[in-house]
Each structure stands twice: as C-alpha cells, then as structure tokens.
Design a protein around this motif. Structure first.
Motif, PDB file in Angstrom:
ATOM      1  N   PHE A 160      -2.015  -4.294   0.191  1.00 26.39           N
ATOM      2  CA  PHE A 160      -2.022  -2.883   0.563  1.00 26.39           C
ATOM      3  C   PHE A 160      -1.557  -2.726   1.998  1.00 26.39           C
ATOM      4  O   PHE A 160      -2.100  -3.325   2.919  1.00 26.39           O
ATOM      5  CB  PHE A 160      -3.418  -2.279   0.396  1.00 26.39           C
ATOM      6  CG  PHE A 160      -3.477  -0.836   0.778  1.00 26.39           C
ATOM      7  CD1 PHE A 160      -3.024   0.135  -0.087  1.00 26.39           C
ATOM      8  CD2 PHE A 160      -3.961  -0.454   2.016  1.00 26.39           C
ATOM      9  CE1 PHE A 160      -3.062   1.472   0.276  1.00 26.39           C
ATOM     10  CE2 PHE A 160      -4.000   0.879   2.384  1.00 26.39           C
ATOM     11  CZ  PHE A 160      -3.550   1.836   1.508  1.00 26.39           C
ATOM     12  N   ASP A 161      -0.529  -1.922   2.184  1.00 31.84           N
ATOM     13  CA  ASP A 161       0.025  -1.670   3.505  1.00 31.84           C
ATOM     14  C   ASP A 161       0.574  -0.246   3.524  1.00 31.84           C
ATOM     15  O   ASP A 161       1.377   0.107   2.659  1.00 31.84           O
ATOM     16  CB  ASP A 161       1.140  -2.674   3.793  1.00 31.84           C
ATOM     17  CG  ASP A 161       1.757  -2.490   5.163  1.00 31.84           C
ATOM     18  OD1 ASP A 161       1.205  -1.723   5.975  1.00 31.84           O
ATOM     19  OD2 ASP A 161       2.802  -3.115   5.415  1.00 31.84           O
ATOM     20  N   PRO A 162       0.170   0.580   4.485  1.00 35.58           N
ATOM     21  CA  PRO A 162       0.688   1.947   4.554  1.00 35.58           C
ATOM     22  C   PRO A 162       2.206   2.021   4.646  1.00 35.58           C
ATOM     23  O   PRO A 162       2.802   3.038   4.315  1.00 35.58           O
ATOM     24  CB  PRO A 162       0.028   2.518   5.801  1.00 35.58           C
ATOM     25  CG  PRO A 162      -1.225   1.732   5.954  1.00 35.58           C
ATOM     26  CD  PRO A 162      -0.879   0.354   5.477  1.00 35.58           C
ATOM     27  N   GLU A 163       2.846   0.946   5.079  1.00 40.33           N
ATOM     28  CA  GLU A 163       4.306   0.935   5.190  1.00 40.33           C
ATOM     29  C   GLU A 163       4.988   0.441   3.910  1.00 40.33           C
ATOM     30  O   GLU A 163       6.214   0.366   3.853  1.00 40.33           O
ATOM     31  CB  GLU A 163       4.736   0.070   6.379  1.00 40.33           C
ATOM     32  CG  GLU A 163       4.216   0.587   7.708  1.00 40.33           C
ATOM     33  CD  GLU A 163       4.588   2.040   7.982  1.00 40.33           C
ATOM     34  OE1 GLU A 163       5.736   2.439   7.701  1.00 40.33           O
ATOM     35  OE2 GLU A 163       3.718   2.783   8.476  1.00 40.33           O
ATOM     36  N   ASN A 164       4.214   0.133   2.886  1.00 39.00           N
ATOM     37  CA  ASN A 164       4.750  -0.268   1.585  1.00 39.00           C
ATOM     38  C   ASN A 164       5.722   0.809   1.102  1.00 39.00           C
ATOM     39  O   ASN A 164       5.458   2.003   1.253  1.00 39.00           O
ATOM     40  CB  ASN A 164       3.567  -0.416   0.613  1.00 39.00           C
ATOM     41  CG  ASN A 164       3.956  -0.726  -0.796  1.00 39.00           C
ATOM     42  OD1 ASN A 164       4.791  -0.054  -1.391  1.00 39.00           O
ATOM     43  ND2 ASN A 164       3.322  -1.745  -1.337  1.00 39.00           N
ATOM     44  N   LYS A 165       6.864   0.411   0.521  1.00 35.50           N
ATOM     45  CA  LYS A 165       7.881   1.397   0.146  1.00 35.50           C
ATOM     46  C   LYS A 165       7.352   2.424  -0.859  1.00 35.50           C
ATOM     47  O   LYS A 165       7.747   3.577  -0.826  1.00 35.50           O
ATOM     48  CB  LYS A 165       9.146   0.720  -0.378  1.00 35.50           C
ATOM     49  CG  LYS A 165       8.975  -0.031  -1.665  1.00 35.50           C
ATOM     50  CD  LYS A 165      10.284  -0.675  -2.075  1.00 35.50           C
ATOM     51  CE  LYS A 165      10.073  -1.454  -3.370  1.00 35.50           C
ATOM     52  NZ  LYS A 165      11.278  -2.091  -3.820  1.00 35.50           N
TER      53      LYS A 165
END
Length: 144
Positions: free
Chosen positions: A83-88
């Motif tokens: 989980f990463d807020p910058e995930n596309k």
C-alpha cells in the motif's frame, strides 16, 4: 443519587474517582480528535451509497487469499505491504472518494490516515471491515 452522595464517594475512593475522571477526559479527547482527523468511517449503507452515486474507488487491503474468498464487488486488492499513496491505482483517484476496506477495520483505518496525509480529499474506511458488510447481509464476490 444526589450531589452529596457523589462527593462522599469521591472522598472515600480517590483512586477510583481519579481513574473515572481520567477515562472521561480520554474519551472526550479521542472523540474530538476523531472529528478533525479528515477521514471518516462508513457503515455498509454509506459505502453502498458512495459506490452507487459517486463512483467511489474501493480498495481492499486484505491478503490475496482472503480477497479471493470474498470481497465487495468492484473493489481492487492491494496488499497492506504494498500500500502506497503514490500507487498508480490510487494516484489517479485523488479527486474521487476512496474507501479502504480490510477484514476487521483496523488496517483500513491506518491506511486512511496515510491517504489523507498524502493529500487525498475524500477518504473513508469501512468501519468493522468485511465483517460489518457481511453482518448487513450484503453480498461478497469470490475469486479475483
């Protein structure tokens, strides 16, 4: 019970009175912080409304095996470790309502905090997770 009885109890039990006062203050502070944190809990009916009216992106943070056993129709699976807020998938949804879901509501609450800090405007989490969805007799989809 009257005020005199309460005063008498407080005088006879100072530790219990102090503990009660401390717990009361902690609950009040927690509730005030909850109002200002920027992301909101949803119940299953609220989630259904967001999906149907505002094209909400539902992100399921369950492990892949749990996701395959049952998930909300249309939800996208992202493992908590990835989980990463910058995930596309997420970066393209900054303006949409984003609802985070997990099995019990714990991981999704933490992830919601991260999204809000990353600048997402409409962040929600399903309070109680998939368990609350099932308790409301709403359907789950199996498989990918």
């Amino acid at each position: 019970m009257n005020f005199e009885t309460l005063q008498s109890f407080a005088a006879q039990s100072p530790l219990l009175s102090l503990a009660f006062a401390g717990l009361t203050v902690a609950i009040i502070v927690n509730e005030i912080a909850r109002l200002f944190r920027g992301y909101k809990p949803l119940n299953p009916a609220g989630l259904t409304h967001l999906i149907n009216t505002e094209n909400a992106l539902v992100v399921d943070l369950s492990a892949a095996g749990d996701f395959e056993k049952g998930h909300i129709a249309g939800s996208k699976n992202v493992a908590p470790s990835q989980f990463d807020p910058e995930n596309k998938l997420l970066a393209s949804a900054r303006q949409l309502p984003v609802v985070l879901v997990c099995r019990n509501g714990q991981a999704s609450g933490t992830a919601a905090k991260r999204l809000k800090k990353a600048g997402f405007e409409q962040v929600y989490w399903l309070d109680g997770g998939i368990g609350s969805w099932q308790a409301a007799d709403l359907p789950l989809v199996k498989g990918r």
